[in-house]
Design a protein around this motif. Structure first.
Motif, PDB file in Angstrom:
ATOM      1  N   ASP A 100       0.897  -1.029   0.110  1.00 48.73           N
ATOM      2  CA  ASP A 100       0.197   0.148  -0.001  1.00 48.73           C
ATOM      3  C   ASP A 100       0.962   1.352  -0.077  1.00 48.73           C
ATOM      4  N   PHE A 101       1.993   1.426   0.716  1.00 47.98           N
ATOM      5  CA  PHE A 101       2.851   2.455   0.588  1.00 47.98           C
ATOM      6  C   PHE A 101       3.371   2.594  -0.704  1.00 47.98           C
ATOM      7  N   VAL A 102       3.739   1.538  -1.265  1.00 43.73           N
ATOM      8  CA  VAL A 102       4.333   1.898  -2.871  1.00 43.73           C
ATOM      9  C   VAL A 102       3.187   2.384  -3.597  1.00 43.73           C
ATOM     10  N   VAL A 103       1.938   1.738  -3.438  1.00 42.21           N
ATOM     11  CA  VAL A 103       0.747   2.475  -4.375  1.00 42.21           C
ATOM     12  C   VAL A 103       0.669   4.103  -4.167  1.00 42.21           C
ATOM     13  N   ASP A 104       0.633   4.079  -2.542  1.00 43.31           N
ATOM     14  CA  ASP A 104       0.155   5.690  -2.335  1.00 43.31           C
ATOM     15  C   ASP A 104       1.396   6.581  -2.783  1.00 43.31           C
ATOM     16  N   ALA A 105       2.617   6.117  -2.469  1.00 52.53           N
ATOM     17  CA  ALA A 105       3.823   6.712  -2.951  1.00 52.53           C
ATOM     18  C   ALA A 105       3.624   7.186  -4.366  1.00 52.53           C
ATOM     19  N   TYR A 106       3.540   6.351  -5.294  1.00 47.39           N
ATOM     20  CA  TYR A 106       3.486   6.378  -6.679  1.00 47.39           C
ATOM     21  C   TYR A 106       2.290   7.197  -7.165  1.00 47.39           C
ATOM     22  N   HIS A 107       1.107   7.316  -6.520  1.00 48.79           N
ATOM     23  CA  HIS A 107       0.008   8.016  -6.816  1.00 48.79           C
ATOM     24  C   HIS A 107       0.390   9.454  -6.381  1.00 48.79           C
ATOM     25  N   GLY A 108       0.940   9.752  -5.231  1.00 49.54           N
ATOM     26  CA  GLY A 108       1.282  10.916  -4.710  1.00 49.54           C
ATOM     27  C   GLY A 108       2.340  11.838  -5.802  1.00 49.54           C
ATOM     28  N   VAL A 109       3.311  10.792  -6.229  1.00 47.37           N
ATOM     29  CA  VAL A 109       4.296  11.354  -7.200  1.00 47.37           C
ATOM     30  C   VAL A 109       3.496  11.805  -8.679  1.00 47.37           C
ATOM     31  N   GLN A 110       2.705  10.991  -8.859  1.00 46.31           N
ATOM     32  CA  GLN A 110       1.938  11.127 -10.398  1.00 46.31           C
ATOM     33  C   GLN A 110       0.657  12.401 -10.234  1.00 46.31           C
ATOM     34  N   GLY A 111       0.673  12.778  -8.790  1.00 43.73           N
ATOM     35  CA  GLY A 111      -0.224  13.807  -8.708  1.00 43.73           C
ATOM     36  C   GLY A 111      -1.677  13.368  -8.623  1.00 43.73           C
ATOM     37  N   GLY A 112      -1.846  12.065  -8.117  1.00 45.09           N
ATOM     38  CA  GLY A 112      -3.105  11.359  -7.734  1.00 45.09           C
ATOM     39  C   GLY A 112      -3.664  11.847  -6.459  1.00 45.09           C
ATOM     40  N   ALA A 113      -4.829  11.437  -6.098  1.00 45.16           N
ATOM     41  CA  ALA A 113      -5.533  11.738  -4.945  1.00 45.16           C
ATOM     42  C   ALA A 113      -4.431  11.506  -3.700  1.00 45.16           C
ATOM     43  N   LYS A 114      -4.694  12.457  -2.875  1.00 42.06           N
ATOM     44  CA  LYS A 114      -3.817  12.243  -1.481  1.00 42.06           C
ATOM     45  C   LYS A 114      -4.096  11.141  -0.821  1.00 42.06           C
ATOM     46  N   SER A 115      -3.621  10.428  -0.311  1.00 41.79           N
ATOM     47  CA  SER A 115      -3.899   9.124   0.429  1.00 41.79           C
ATOM     48  C   SER A 115      -4.350   9.575   2.067  1.00 41.79           C
ATOM     49  N   GLU A 116      -5.416   8.817   2.420  1.00 41.46           N
ATOM     50  CA  GLU A 116      -5.944   9.211   3.467  1.00 41.46           C
ATOM     51  C   GLU A 116      -5.426   8.485   4.749  1.00 41.46           C
ATOM     52  N   VAL A 117      -4.434   7.444   4.520  1.00 44.45           N
ATOM     53  CA  VAL A 117      -3.915   6.788   5.432  1.00 44.45           C
ATOM     54  C   VAL A 117      -2.132   6.803   5.493  1.00 44.45           C
ATOM     55  N   MET A 118      -1.563   7.306   4.460  1.00 44.62           N
ATOM     56  CA  MET A 118      -0.036   7.363   4.315  1.00 44.62           C
ATOM     57  C   MET A 118       0.388   8.502   5.148  1.00 44.62           C
ATOM     58  N   ALA A 119       1.481   8.304   6.065  1.00 43.27           N
ATOM     59  CA  ALA A 119       2.189   9.273   6.824  1.00 43.27           C
ATOM     60  C   ALA A 119       2.312  10.416   6.153  1.00 43.27           C
ATOM     61  N   THR A 120       2.565  11.603   6.602  1.00 46.96           N
ATOM     62  CA  THR A 120       3.149  12.782   5.916  1.00 46.96           C
ATOM     63  C   THR A 120       4.342  13.216   6.698  1.00 46.96           C
ATOM     64  N   PHE A 121       5.161  14.192   5.919  1.00 44.06           N
ATOM     65  CA  PHE A 121       6.277  14.761   6.635  1.00 44.06           C
ATOM     66  C   PHE A 121       6.005  15.002   7.921  1.00 44.06           C
ATOM     67  N   ASP A 122       4.910  15.929   8.079  1.00 44.59           N
ATOM     68  CA  ASP A 122       4.549  16.326   9.464  1.00 44.59           C
ATOM     69  C   ASP A 122       4.531  15.319  10.591  1.00 44.59           C
ATOM     70  N   ASP A 123       3.788  14.195   9.917  1.00 45.40           N
ATOM     71  CA  ASP A 123       3.660  13.218  10.926  1.00 45.40           C
ATOM     72  C   ASP A 123       5.040  12.346  11.278  1.00 45.40           C
ATOM     73  N   GLY A 124       5.955  12.351  10.339  1.00 42.27           N
ATOM     74  CA  GLY A 124       7.230  11.969  10.724  1.00 42.27           C
ATOM     75  C   GLY A 124       8.056  12.780  11.713  1.00 42.27           C
ATOM     76  N   HIS A 125       7.884  14.303  11.536  1.00 41.97           N
ATOM     77  CA  HIS A 125       8.631  15.156  12.361  1.00 41.97           C
ATOM     78  C   HIS A 125       7.803  14.999  13.798  1.00 41.97           C
ATOM     79  N   ARG A 126       6.691  14.883  13.773  1.00 41.95           N
ATOM     80  CA  ARG A 126       5.848  15.071  15.052  1.00 41.95           C
ATOM     81  C   ARG A 126       6.688  13.449  15.873  1.00 41.95           C
ATOM     82  N   ALA A 127       6.705  12.460  15.100  1.00 46.62           N
ATOM     83  CA  ALA A 127       7.221  11.501  15.859  1.00 46.62           C
ATOM     84  C   ALA A 127       8.535  11.658  16.396  1.00 46.62           C
ATOM     85  N   ALA A 128       9.405  12.069  15.513  1.00 50.75           N
ATOM     86  CA  ALA A 128      10.808  12.695  15.969  1.00 50.75           C
ATOM     87  C   ALA A 128      10.759  13.326  17.270  1.00 50.75           C
ATOM     88  N   GLN A 129       9.856  14.356  17.140  1.00 46.44           N
ATOM     89  CA  GLN A 129       9.623  15.291  18.376  1.00 46.44           C
ATOM     90  C   GLN A 129       9.226  14.503  19.809  1.00 46.44           C
TER      91      GLN A 129
END
Length: 152
Positions: A100-129
């Motif tokens: 699912d990560f691969v599918v969502d990442a490819y859709h994002g790179v190709q300008g597809g609909a934003k994933s409802e479940v894939m973590a964002t950069f902000d999610d990763g930043h919050r986890a690091a905090q």
């Protein structure tokens, strides 16, 4: 016996911004648990538990009774339909999350609909905090407010 050079086990106590108290026990090498992912959410009237080593069932405990809930793909919500690549009774979840990560990442790179479940950069930043707050708490032996870290 194997020498460990990393933090192997941690118990984290926390309070949310809404006042809910919680704890997490995290370890990479608890004997007998093969990549176990287990969680429990315990409330005043119901508790919920899931164990990845028994992925076909979940447990709900209440004040009056407890029940085991079996996975039924025919009752999945729209967001859960895609991950149900195998029928009930088959292992599910681990490989599917990578697919699912691969599918969502490819859709994002190709300008597809934003994933409802894939973590964002902000999610990763919050986890690091949060991890940074845990490490600061260990060093200072005191509570660390994650909200203060977020403002820096």
């Amino acid at each position: 016996v194997h020498k460990m050079d990393t933090e192997d086990g941690v118990v984290v106590s926390f309070e949310t911004d809404q006042g809910a108290m919680g704890s997490a026990v995290i370890s990479q090498c608890s004997a007998g648990y093969s990549n176990r992912l287990w969680f429990s959410f315990d409330g005043t009237e119901e508790s919920y538990s899931f164990d990845q080593q028994a992925p076909e069932t979940g447990w709900i405990g209440g004040l009056g009774d407890n029940k085991i809930v079996k996975r039924d793909p025919s009752k999945n919500s729209a967001i859960a339909v895609r991950p149900t690549a195998v029928p009930a009774g088959h292992p599910q979840g681990y490989q599917t999350c990578f697919n699912d990560f691969v599918v969502d990442a490819y859709h994002g790179v190709q300008g597809g609909a934003k994933s409802e479940v894939m973590a964002t950069f902000d999610d990763g930043h919050r986890a690091a905090q949060i991890i940074d707050a845990v490490m600061q708490s260990v060093k200072t032996e005191a509570w660390v407010d994650v909200a203060k870290i977020r403002k820096e």
